[in-house]
Design an enzyme around this catalytic site. Structure first.
Site, mmCIF file in Angstrom:
data_model
loop_
_atom_site.group_PDB
_atom_site.id
_atom_site.type_symbol
_atom_site.label_atom_id
_atom_site.label_comp_id
_atom_site.label_asym_id
_atom_site.label_seq_id
_atom_site.Cartn_x
_atom_site.Cartn_y
_atom_site.Cartn_z
ATOM 1 C CG ASN A 244 -2.012 -0.962 1.176
ATOM 2 O OD1 ASN A 244 -2.748 -1.052 0.079
ATOM 3 N ND2 ASN A 244 -2.216 -1.840 2.105
ATOM 4 C CE LYS B 163 7.765 -0.691 1.405
ATOM 5 N NZ LYS B 163 7.450 -2.063 2.193
ATOM 6 C CG ASP C 204 8.606 -5.934 6.382
ATOM 7 O OD1 ASP C 204 7.922 -4.842 6.212
ATOM 8 O OD2 ASP C 204 8.832 -6.627 7.284
ATOM 9 C CB THR C 205 11.995 -1.857 3.595
ATOM 10 O OG1 THR C 205 12.114 -2.412 2.244
ATOM 11 C CG2 THR C 205 13.502 -0.897 3.852
ATOM 12 C CG HIS D 164 17.305 -0.151 0.957
ATOM 13 N ND1 HIS D 164 17.886 1.300 0.821
ATOM 14 C CD2 HIS D 164 16.007 -0.205 1.378
ATOM 15 C CE1 HIS D 164 16.833 1.949 1.059
ATOM 16 N NE2 HIS D 164 15.662 1.149 1.409
HETATM 17 P P1 ITT Z 1 3.674 -2.074 2.865
HETATM 18 O O1 ITT Z 1 4.060 -3.045 4.079
HETATM 19 O O2 ITT Z 1 2.257 -1.774 2.435
HETATM 20 O O3 ITT Z 1 4.843 -2.599 1.470
HETATM 21 P P2 ITT Z 1 4.944 0.132 4.491
HETATM 22 O O4 ITT Z 1 5.247 1.501 4.337
HETATM 23 O O5 ITT Z 1 4.139 -0.527 5.763
HETATM 24 O O6 ITT Z 1 4.275 -0.596 3.345
HETATM 25 P P3 ITT Z 1 7.342 -1.510 5.424
HETATM 26 O O7 ITT Z 1 6.309 -2.469 6.422
HETATM 27 O O8 ITT Z 1 8.214 -2.006 4.606
HETATM 28 O O9 ITT Z 1 6.420 -0.586 4.392
HETATM 29 O O10 ITT Z 1 7.864 -0.352 6.543
HETATM 30 C C1 ITT Z 1 9.145 -0.039 6.291
HETATM 31 C C2 ITT Z 1 9.109 1.584 6.632
HETATM 32 O O11 ITT Z 1 10.323 1.895 6.557
HETATM 33 C C3 ITT Z 1 8.384 2.681 5.782
HETATM 34 O O12 ITT Z 1 7.121 2.962 6.278
HETATM 35 C C4 ITT Z 1 9.304 3.539 5.854
HETATM 36 O O13 ITT Z 1 9.106 4.533 6.897
HETATM 37 C C5 ITT Z 1 10.737 3.070 5.856
HETATM 38 N N1 ITT Z 1 11.559 2.909 4.475
HETATM 39 C C6 ITT Z 1 11.373 1.709 3.822
HETATM 40 N N2 ITT Z 1 11.894 1.934 2.658
HETATM 41 C C7 ITT Z 1 12.727 3.278 2.799
HETATM 42 C C8 ITT Z 1 13.392 3.565 1.912
HETATM 43 O O14 ITT Z 1 13.811 3.216 0.851
HETATM 44 N N3 ITT Z 1 14.048 5.013 2.535
HETATM 45 C C9 ITT Z 1 13.479 5.455 3.347
HETATM 46 N N4 ITT Z 1 12.682 4.819 4.442
HETATM 47 C C10 ITT Z 1 12.281 3.826 4.076
#
Ligand code: ITT
Length: 191
Positions: free
Chosen positions: A9, A13, A69-70, A177
């Site tokens: 969502n 991304k 997941d990041t 990443h």
């Molecule tokens: P989905 O689960 O729907 O994919 P989310 O925003 O909840 O979306 P994550 O659970 O992977 O995504 O949360 C990772 C958080 O880490 C995200 O909300 C950002 O705050 C941060 N994040 C992820 N990728 C990043 C990036 O490339 N640069 C900076 N912050 C990032």
């Protein structure tokens, strides 16, 4: 196979991944696939959460899909915010709330080393494959830049002077990443 659901969502991304995939693969996010759910991320590892998101969508659609997941792991905070990066300052926290909490926790700390890690889980014809990408860098003391999202304004990747939020998408992708994980996904899908 060139059509995939990207089980996310997070519009940022989708934008980054679509930019990397170019015209070779068509991806549709959850909202673009008319799937209106917020998938829980109950586990303690990025891999388990990425797998959960992909499995939920595969079960629902029976279509090839992937999720990612990041997390941002900060050395002097014992790996925080890590798997809780999206919810660091609470369940309904904004990106800004999360960054502010991180800066507060790092006040006075000499070691500001951190690593972004992305785990992608692909489910293709029912078969699961995991891809990983990492990026090491430093958390600076004040936000800089207004591109990107999340922790980008305070993260300077090793070898750069600018934060991710001061970089264009192509510049961020020299270090990112997510880019490293997506390249592995592309290689897998291309073979
Ligand atoms: P989905 O689960 O729907 O994919 P989310 O925003 O909840 O979306 P994550 O659970 O992977 O995504 O949360 C990772 C958080 O880490 C995200 O909300 C950002 O705050 C941060 N994040 C992820 N990728 C990043 C990036 O490339 N640069 C900076 N912050 C990032």
């Amino acid at each position: 196979m060139n059509k995939l659901i990207f089980a996310t969502n997070n519009k940022n991304k989708v934008e980054e991944v679509r930019h990397l995939l170019g015209s070779r693969f068509e991806i549709n996010s959850l909202s673009e696939s008319s799937i209106n759910i917020d998938i829980a991320e109950p586990y303690d590892t990025l891999a388990e959460n990425a797998t959960e998101k992909a499995e939920v969508i595969y079960r629902l659609t029976n279509k090839d899909c992937f999720a990612e997941d990041t997390g941002l792991m900060v050395d002097s905070l014992g790996g925080e915010p890590g798997v809780k990066s999206a919810r660091y300052a609470g369940e309904n926290a904004t990106h800004e709330n999360n960054v502010d909490k991180l800066l507060l926790k790092l006040e006075g700390k000499a070691n500001r080393a951190a690593t972004f890690k992305t785990i992608i889980c692909l489910i293709e014809s029912g078969r699961q494959v995991i891809f990983e990408g990492t990026c090491k860098g430093t958390i600076i003391a004040e936000k800089r830049g207004n591109m990107g999202f999340g922790y980008d304004p305070v993260f300077v990747p090793d070898g750069a002077i600018a934060t991710f939020a001061e970089m264009t998408m192509d510049e961020k992708n020299l270090y990112s990443h997510r880019k490293k994980a997506v390249v592995k996904l592309i290689n897998y899908l291309s073979n």
